[in-house]
Design an enzyme around this catalytic site. Structure first.
Site, PDB file in Angstrom:
ATOM      1  CD  GLU A  17      61.865  16.875 122.737  1.00 30.35           C
ATOM      2  OE1 GLU A  17      61.237  16.594 123.774  1.00 30.35           O
ATOM      3  OE2 GLU A  17      61.696  16.314 121.651  1.00 30.35           O
ATOM      4  CB  THR A  48      65.538  13.792 121.420  1.00 32.03           C
ATOM      5  OG1 THR A  48      66.439  14.266 120.426  1.00 32.03           O
ATOM      6  CG2 THR A  48      64.385  14.741 121.598  1.00 32.03           C
ATOM      7  CE1 TYR A 148      53.444   8.656 121.583  1.00 34.79           C
ATOM      8  CE2 TYR A 148      53.124   7.397 123.597  1.00 34.79           C
ATOM      9  CZ  TYR A 148      53.938   7.869 122.600  1.00 34.79           C
ATOM     10  OH  TYR A 148      55.282   7.565 122.622  1.00 34.79           O
ATOM     11  CG  HIS A 152      51.917   4.407 120.615  1.00 32.25           C
ATOM     12  ND1 HIS A 152      52.107   3.375 119.724  1.00 32.25           N
ATOM     13  CD2 HIS A 152      53.132   4.988 120.774  1.00 32.25           C
ATOM     14  CE1 HIS A 152      53.386   3.329 119.370  1.00 32.25           C
ATOM     15  NE2 HIS A 152      54.026   4.301 119.998  1.00 32.25           N
TER      16      HIS A 152
HETATM   17  P1  FAD Z   1      55.588   2.383 125.364  1.00 30.56           P
HETATM   18  O1  FAD Z   1      55.174   3.043 126.604  1.00 30.56           O
HETATM   19  O2  FAD Z   1      56.283   1.070 125.471  1.00 30.56           O
HETATM   20  O3  FAD Z   1      54.282   2.231 124.441  1.00 30.56           O
HETATM   21  C1  FAD Z   1      54.371   1.806 123.080  1.00 30.56           C
HETATM   22  C2  FAD Z   1      53.100   1.033 122.689  1.00 30.56           C
HETATM   23  O4  FAD Z   1      53.038  -0.194 123.432  1.00 30.56           O
HETATM   24  C3  FAD Z   1      51.785   1.755 122.999  1.00 30.56           C
HETATM   25  O5  FAD Z   1      50.862   1.385 122.014  1.00 30.56           O
HETATM   26  C4  FAD Z   1      51.375   1.184 124.358  1.00 30.56           C
HETATM   27  O6  FAD Z   1      49.980   1.246 124.584  1.00 30.56           O
HETATM   28  C5  FAD Z   1      51.855  -0.256 124.240  1.00 30.56           C
HETATM   29  N1  FAD Z   1      52.289  -0.832 125.537  1.00 30.56           N
HETATM   30  C6  FAD Z   1      52.938  -0.187 126.538  1.00 30.56           C
HETATM   31  N2  FAD Z   1      53.207  -1.046 127.545  1.00 30.56           N
HETATM   32  C7  FAD Z   1      52.724  -2.271 127.153  1.00 30.56           C
HETATM   33  C8  FAD Z   1      52.699  -3.555 127.740  1.00 30.56           C
HETATM   34  N3  FAD Z   1      53.222  -3.752 128.972  1.00 30.56           N
HETATM   35  N4  FAD Z   1      52.140  -4.593 127.030  1.00 30.56           N
HETATM   36  C9  FAD Z   1      51.613  -4.396 125.799  1.00 30.56           C
HETATM   37  N5  FAD Z   1      51.590  -3.177 125.185  1.00 30.56           N
HETATM   38  C10 FAD Z   1      52.132  -2.130 125.850  1.00 30.56           C
HETATM   39  N6  FAD Z   1      61.824   8.459 120.313  1.00 30.56           N
HETATM   40  C11 FAD Z   1      63.194   8.396 120.258  1.00 30.56           C
HETATM   41  O7  FAD Z   1      63.724   7.537 119.552  1.00 30.56           O
HETATM   42  N7  FAD Z   1      63.975   9.270 120.953  1.00 30.56           N
HETATM   43  C12 FAD Z   1      63.452  10.239 121.761  1.00 30.56           C
HETATM   44  O8  FAD Z   1      64.187  10.996 122.387  1.00 30.56           O
HETATM   45  C13 FAD Z   1      62.020  10.337 121.860  1.00 30.56           C
HETATM   46  N8  FAD Z   1      61.429  11.255 122.654  1.00 30.56           N
HETATM   47  C14 FAD Z   1      60.051  11.284 122.763  1.00 30.56           C
HETATM   48  C15 FAD Z   1      59.451  12.213 123.632  1.00 30.56           C
HETATM   49  C16 FAD Z   1      58.072  12.271 123.756  1.00 30.56           C
HETATM   50  C17 FAD Z   1      57.431  13.281 124.685  1.00 30.56           C
HETATM   51  C18 FAD Z   1      57.252  11.401 122.981  1.00 30.56           C
HETATM   52  C19 FAD Z   1      55.744  11.474 123.080  1.00 30.56           C
HETATM   53  C20 FAD Z   1      57.827  10.465 122.126  1.00 30.56           C
HETATM   54  C21 FAD Z   1      59.236  10.391 122.015  1.00 30.56           C
HETATM   55  N9  FAD Z   1      59.861   9.454 121.180  1.00 30.56           N
HETATM   56  C22 FAD Z   1      61.235   9.395 121.102  1.00 30.56           C
HETATM   57  C23 FAD Z   1      59.046   8.529 120.372  1.00 30.56           C
HETATM   58  C24 FAD Z   1      58.738   7.220 121.125  1.00 30.56           C
HETATM   59  O9  FAD Z   1      59.920   6.480 121.309  1.00 30.56           O
HETATM   60  C25 FAD Z   1      57.736   6.431 120.266  1.00 30.56           C
HETATM   61  O10 FAD Z   1      56.492   7.086 120.238  1.00 30.56           O
HETATM   62  C26 FAD Z   1      57.565   4.952 120.590  1.00 30.56           C
HETATM   63  O11 FAD Z   1      56.808   4.364 119.522  1.00 30.56           O
HETATM   64  C27 FAD Z   1      56.826   4.641 121.892  1.00 30.56           C
HETATM   65  O12 FAD Z   1      57.566   4.960 122.988  1.00 30.56           O
HETATM   66  P2  FAD Z   1      56.915   4.862 124.449  1.00 30.56           P
HETATM   67  O13 FAD Z   1      57.989   5.104 125.402  1.00 30.56           O
HETATM   68  O14 FAD Z   1      55.672   5.658 124.533  1.00 30.56           O
HETATM   69  O15 FAD Z   1      56.525   3.274 124.459  1.00 30.56           O
END
Ligand code: FAD
Length: 291
Positions: A17, A48, A148, A152
């Site tokens: 990455e 990213t 996670y 998360h």
């Molecule tokens: P989601 O999948 O939306 O989850 C976030 C939270 O909401 C979790 O607690 C989940 O359980 C909950 N949730 C999910 N769906 C629902 C629903 N339908 N209703 C209610 N609750 C729900 N950040 C950046 O800014 N740029 C990047 O390039 C970047 N790359 C990343 C790469 C990886 C491998 C990882 C692990 C993280 C990365 N992040 C990045 C950080 C990420 O954006 C954060 O961790 C963010 O807080 C959550 O993103 P997510 O896509 O997992 O969110």
């Protein structure tokens, strides 16, 4: 090429990455560093995306360069939380036009500002909304999602986190990449639970080589990761000696990767943080294993 087609089921593959520059003035430096990593011919590279989209053009520029000029399959990250539908849909089309077939679909972190803003006006609430949009624009994209092993930070409990993860995967994730972790047992427990919940897509563990003592506090704050005593001792001993810390951090990450492979995990993503020398060292440490 699609990442889903290159995930190997038998042999170990390593992907790296990188992150885009924050400003135009360091674009060239970042470009060169990412090219050095691309020359190592990893299985794929991810780039990213700055949440909020400020550096989004650089994500695409870097990803396009690696994909088109170095023939390394590329995964462009995309976040949605503070963006409009119009902007995000245009980004998806731009990724397609650049010839990139893989998108890491993320919500993005909630900054304190976003936490306090009026959510009723948001176009996107969760990564699942972005995945649905990507699918609606082009069914053919290969889509990755984040997961996670240590839950998360916003989730009430792991059961709830895994329930939403299953919904996200069912909406169209082809694979998942994990948040960094420093104790492999946490990953093995997580895998057992998600498989039991019916999530069957490939899960790529994310390994962060900690190569400088100051990085530790920041990495823990961002990820909420548990630090095993073995790792803490290493930071206590070498944290103030940059060369020793780098060597010890790379050795620890290598050891994690070897243990993952020994336990049946064949694809590992390394958070190489624009450091070609770290990427190169990890690859050379695994030379006979990767062969
Ligand atoms: P989601 O999948 O939306 O989850 C976030 C939270 O909401 C979790 O607690 C989940 O359980 C909950 N949730 C999910 N769906 C629902 C629903 N339908 N209703 C209610 N609750 C729900 N950040 C950046 O800014 N740029 C990047 O390039 C970047 N790359 C990343 C790469 C990886 C491998 C990882 C692990 C993280 C990365 N992040 C990045 C950080 C990420 O954006 C954060 O961790 C963010 O807080 C959550 O993103 P997510 O896509 O997992 O969110």
């Amino acid at each position: 090429m699609k990442i889903s087609e290159i995930l190997n089921k038998e042999k170990l593959t390593i992907s790296f990455e990188v992150f885009p520059p924050k400003t135009n003035s360091n674009f060239e430096t970042v470009k060169v560093a990412t090219e050095e990593i691309a020359k190592l011919k990893p299985a794929f590279m991810s780039v990213t995306y700055g949440a909020g989209g400020g550096t989004s053009q650089y994500t695409l520029d870097i990803a396009k360069n690696i994909n088109n000029n170095y023939s390394v399959p590329t995964l462009a990250h995309l976040t949605c939380v503070s963006s409009t539908k119009e902007t995000v849909r245009q980004k998806i089309k731009d990724i397609k036009a650049a010839g990139i077939e893989n998108i890491m679909a993320l919500r993005g972190d909630l900054t304190p500002e976003l936490e306090n803003s009026d959510r009723s006006t948001w176009d996107y609430r969760h990564a699942i909304d972005l995945i649905r949009d990507i699918k609606a624009i082009d069914e053919d994209f290969c889509i990755g999602g984040a997961c996670y092993p240590e839950i998360h930070p916003e989730s009430e409990n792991q059961k709830e986190d895994i329930k939403y993860l299953k919904e996200k995967v069912d909406a169209g994730c082809d694979f998942l990449t994990t948040q960094m972790f420093f104790d492999n047992n946490l990953l093995y427990n997580f895998l057992y639970k998600i498989r039991e919940a019916g999530i069957t897509v490939p899960v790529i563990p994310g390994i962060m080589p900690i190569t400088n003592g100051n990085q530790v506090a920041r990495a823990i704050k961002l990820s909420g990761s548990f630090m095993p005593q073995r790792f803490k001792s290493l930071v206590d001993k070498f944290g103030t000696n940059p060369d020793a810390m780098k060597q010890a951090g790379i050795a620890y990450a290598t050891d994690q990767i070897i243990d993952l492979y020994a336990n049946g995990i064949t694809n590992v993503h390394v958070y190489s943080m624009n450091k070609p020398e770290v990427a190169e060292k990890i690859q050379s440490n695994l030379f006979d294993i990767l062969d």
